[in-house]
Design a protein around this motif. Structure first.
Motif: not given
Length: 183
Positions: A111-123
């Protein structure tokens, strides 16, 4: 297969009939001005490396956005990821901890490598198999200018016509071949 179930409310602007799409859901923002594009995917353990499984899981989710023509590096788009994680109940605790941490690390790094996409939550759930994936969302805002390039914010998932260019990013049947080998 699921077309007969009449899923969707007719408002998915990413499809010609407004119903459920194969990958991404495309919804017009209330009041206009842009779109919300969302997709989900996950990855079973088809590789020997938990770190690579995490990277592949993130890439699988993000590839659906890319297939819609979404530019995740654009400063006018808001992009984020929710992580879906199944922690293996069939592994000894120490092995489970190592494997889970490596899967999450690989997912985060992709996700960082892909334009710094933030992980904001999940399950997170417990499951016999370690599985990782996510829900990726991009909010696309229409620009004030009406140039053709800015009007075309995404590529619909269906509605191709003869003469359209199809770009294959891997040989057809690759996933089926991997699944047959694994199972």
């Amino acid at each position: 297969m699921i077309h007969n179930l009449n899923l969707g409310d007719g408002s998915n602007v990413g499809t010609t009939d407004g119903k459920i799409a194969m990958d991404c859901s495309v919804r017009k923002l209330d009041g206009g001005g842009g779109y919300v594009i969302s997709t989900t995917d996950f990855f079973f353990p088809l590789v020997d490396s938990p770190y690579m499984q995490g990277r592949i899981g993130a890439a699988n989710v993000l590839s659906d956005l890319y297939a819609q023509g979404i530019d995740t590096s654009s400063s006018t788009n808001t992009n984020f990821m929710l992580m879906l994680l199944a922690v293996s109940t069939d592994m000894p605790p120490e092995e489970r901890s190592i494997c889970t941490n490596k899967m999450v690390e690989g997912f985060r790094d992709a996700c960082i490598e892909a334009d710094n996409i933030p992980i904001t939550g999940g399950q997170t759930i417990m499951n016999p198999w370690p599985i990782i994936g996510g829900v990726a969302t991009s909010i696309l805002l229409e620009q004030q200018s009406t140039t053709h390039a800015q009007k075309k914010l995404f590529v619909p998932t269906d509605g191709a016509i003869p003469g359209d260019v199809v770009v294959l990013t891997k040989p057809l049947g690759t996933q089926i071949a991997v699944n047959v080998h694994q199972w």
